[in-house]
Write an enzyme that holds these catalytic residues in place. Structure first.
Site, PDB file in Angstrom:
ATOM      1  N   CYS A   1      13.225   1.404  28.984  1.00 20.38           N
ATOM      2  CA  CYS A   1      13.982   0.322  29.197  1.00 20.38           C
ATOM      3  C   CYS A   1      13.364  -0.788  28.385  1.00 20.38           C
ATOM      4  O   CYS A   1      14.142  -1.764  28.037  1.00 20.38           O
ATOM      5  CB  CYS A   1      14.016   0.165  30.705  1.00 20.38           C
ATOM      6  SG  CYS A   1      12.184  -0.165  31.147  1.00 20.38           S
TER       7      CYS A   1
ATOM      8  N   SER B   1      -1.930  -2.065   7.452  1.00 26.88           N
ATOM      9  CA  SER B   1      -0.788  -3.110   7.682  1.00 26.88           C
ATOM     10  C   SER B   1      -1.653  -4.572   8.038  1.00 26.88           C
ATOM     11  O   SER B   1      -2.282  -4.575   8.776  1.00 26.88           O
ATOM     12  CB  SER B   1       0.334  -2.746   8.632  1.00 26.88           C
ATOM     13  OG  SER B   1       1.071  -3.675   8.990  1.00 26.88           O
ATOM     14  N   ALA B   2      -1.345  -5.520   6.959  1.00 21.09           N
ATOM     15  CA  ALA B   2      -2.077  -6.531   7.077  1.00 21.09           C
ATOM     16  C   ALA B   2      -1.792  -7.299   8.214  1.00 21.09           C
ATOM     17  O   ALA B   2      -2.968  -7.914   8.986  1.00 21.09           O
ATOM     18  CB  ALA B   2      -1.631  -7.689   5.881  1.00 21.09           C
TER      19      ALA B   2
ATOM     20  N   GLY C   1       3.586  -2.094   6.632  1.00 23.77           N
ATOM     21  CA  GLY C   1       2.782  -0.857   6.969  1.00 23.77           C
ATOM     22  C   GLY C   1       3.986   0.198   7.071  1.00 23.77           C
ATOM     23  O   GLY C   1       3.187   1.341   6.546  1.00 23.77           O
ATOM     24  N   THR C   2       4.820   0.017   7.565  1.00 24.08           N
ATOM     25  CA  THR C   2       6.136   0.994   7.560  1.00 24.08           C
ATOM     26  C   THR C   2       6.435   1.490   6.172  1.00 24.08           C
ATOM     27  O   THR C   2       6.251   2.704   5.902  1.00 24.08           O
ATOM     28  CB  THR C   2       7.250   0.428   8.251  1.00 24.08           C
ATOM     29  OG1 THR C   2       6.820   0.220   9.381  1.00 24.08           O
ATOM     30  CG2 THR C   2       8.228   1.634   8.125  1.00 24.08           C
TER      31      THR C   2
END
Lengths: 395, 91
Positions: free
Chosen positions: A337, A219-220, A94-95
């Site tokens: 954090c 994105s799968a 997806g990125t």
């Protein structure tokens, strides 16, 4: 201890923790990061590993078999997303798809700036930053309201600005679930001739794909497909330069599994979205009523069915994630954090929400009512325990 | 206006927020609490805390003025990244 012994012991612990749940993944509440593999995806993946391993560009029988599988997967994906087959490109993730979407559109525009919401996925923000670093125009960031919905008036003004090459709006927030006014934004973009890129990774399989966009990615692993499959859809007629390199030889077994699970997920989505939507409503209500000093964020109504986010005052997000993990629950956190970058979530920041003590719970078909009930039984004690440890209870 | 300084440099969230919550009950209504912080999340969480607790968030400054009455002279070493955040106690 030998490594093998350690692994065996760790496995035993994991199995024991999992046995409290309705299904093996019932305590896994981070589907918005990656959903467990849909059973259909597993079957399709195993079959396609045997049948679809060859290079589909070659001219022999095994290659033709692979080509047929890829073509069928492309057709199924196109149908599920309501696009044409030749509008689809499979990417490495997806990125990767998001980067190709932004770069391809801006490459075609050359001088254009990108207008985007403040709550885009970090992949889209990174792609916009990369464009600027390479000498392209900068970004115009449009803010959101307290619920995390983009300011449509500001978006409209920004899109009408000079030399805008691309507008980007996420379909629904992957962090807080709030659905975005994509179709209204698409009408604004169409009027001024600016292509609209929609990152639909969070919503595909949970809600119908909105209309009016020029470029869309998904994105799968978010819908129960395997990791490592991204989808880039570019509407015919959109100014788009895919550039080099092309995604290259694609992972056909993974794509086949992605397409099979997408079809199954879309077919089940009406019933499943109603079920998950009810469970999330239960979580929202219970968290607000059983935990003191908590802020449940995101739109309570117009939201993705499977996601809820909340922040607990005076508690570290990282500590919450770790404590819930010890109880067999996997959740993600937008607190600084708890993140590799040590930055608080830009989505929570844009909303003005509390960033510490933050948890996102996201459900999938393997989470049952009893899993959610057990989570809600455990959570108040976990939060109270952490507050007692640091002496902040009652502050 | 009575300004009290709360030095939270070196503390990561939620510690500055906890320090604010501990200090606030000791202050008379109308006091401005000037919180000095170098944690980025504080810029987000201090206004959010004020909203949740019904206190008035007045704003932030890059170069903190530490001349408040609660500040022990000489204890402050200028920090490059520290910012101050002013909160007025209204209840």
């Amino acid at each position: 201890l030998s490594t093998a012994t350690r692994i065996t012991r760790a496995t035993v612990i994991v199995v024991t923790a999992g046995s409290h749940h309705d299904t093996p993944n019932g305590g896994y509440l981070d589907a918005a990061t990656a959903a467990p593999l849909h059973p259909v995806a597993r079957q399709a993946l195993l079959a396609a590993l045997d049948e679809g391993w060859a290079d589909p560009e070659r001219l022999y029988t095994a290659a033709r078999r692979a080509r047929q599988l890829l073509d069928a997967a492309t057709a199924a994906t196109a149908q599920a997303l309501s696009v044409r087959e030749d509008e689809i490109t499979f990417c490495a993730s997806g990125t990767d798809a998001a980067h190709r979407a932004v770069a391809g559109a801006l490459r075609a525009e050359r001088t254009g700036a990108i207008v985007h919401s403040a709550i885009e996925h970090s992949a889209v923000l990174a792609a916009a930053a990369a464009h600027e670093a390479a000498g392209g125009a900068g970004s115009v960031v449009v803010g959101v309201d307290r619920h995390g919905r983009v300011d449509l008036d500001a978006f409209t003004t920004a899109v009408r600005g000079r030399a805008v090459g691309l507008a980007a709006l996420i379909s629904a927030s992957h962090e807080v679930g709030t659905v975005q006014p994509v179709e209204a934004a698409a009408r604004v973009c169409a009027r001024v001739g600016v292509p609209l890129y929609v990152d639909a990774a969070a919503s595909v399989g949970h809600r119908p794909v909105p209309e009016g966009w020029s470029i869309l990615t998904a994105s799968a692993r978010k819908w129960g497909g395997p990791p490592g499959v991204g989808v880039l859809a570019v509407r015919t007629g959109t100014r788009f330069d895919p550039g080099e390199p092309a995604p290259g030889p694609v992972n056909i077994p993974a794509i086949v599994a992605a397409a099979a699970s997408l079809r199954a997920t879309v077919a089940e989505s009406a019933a499943e979205s109603a079920r998950l939507g009810t469970l999330i409503a239960t979580v929202r209500d219970a968290v607000a009523s059983t935990i003191p000093d908590v802020e449940v964020v995101g739109d309570p109504q117009d939201r993705l069915p499977h996601i809820v986010t909340f922040s607990c005052l005076y508690v570290e997000g990282e500590a919450l994630v770790a404590a819930l993990d010890r109880h067999g629950f996997a959740v993600s956190s937008g607190s600084a954090c708890a993140n590799r970058t040590e930055q608080p979530s830009h989505v929570l920041a844009a909303m003005g929400a509390l960033t510490h003590g933050n948890i996102r719970v996201s459900l999938h078909p393997g989470v049952g009512e009893r899993d959610v009930e057990r989570f809600l039984r455990v959570l108040p004690g976990v939060v109270a325990g952490l507050r007692a440890e640091t002496g902040v209870a009652g502050l | 206006v009575n300004v009290e300084v709360l030095d939270c440099r070196g503390q990561r969230c939620p510690l500055p927020i906890i320090a604010i919550a501990r200090r606030m009950p000791e202050l008379p209504v109308g006091t401005v609490l000037r919180v000095v912080c170098d944690d980025e999340a504080a810029a987000l969480d201090i206004p959010a805390w004020c909203r949740m607790r019904g206190q008035e968030y007045l704003g932030t400054a890059q170069n903190p003025d530490l001349e408040g009455s609660g500040h022990a002279a000489g204890s402050y070493k200028p920090g490059i990244t520290a910012k101050s955040y002013d909160i007025r106690k209204i209840g």
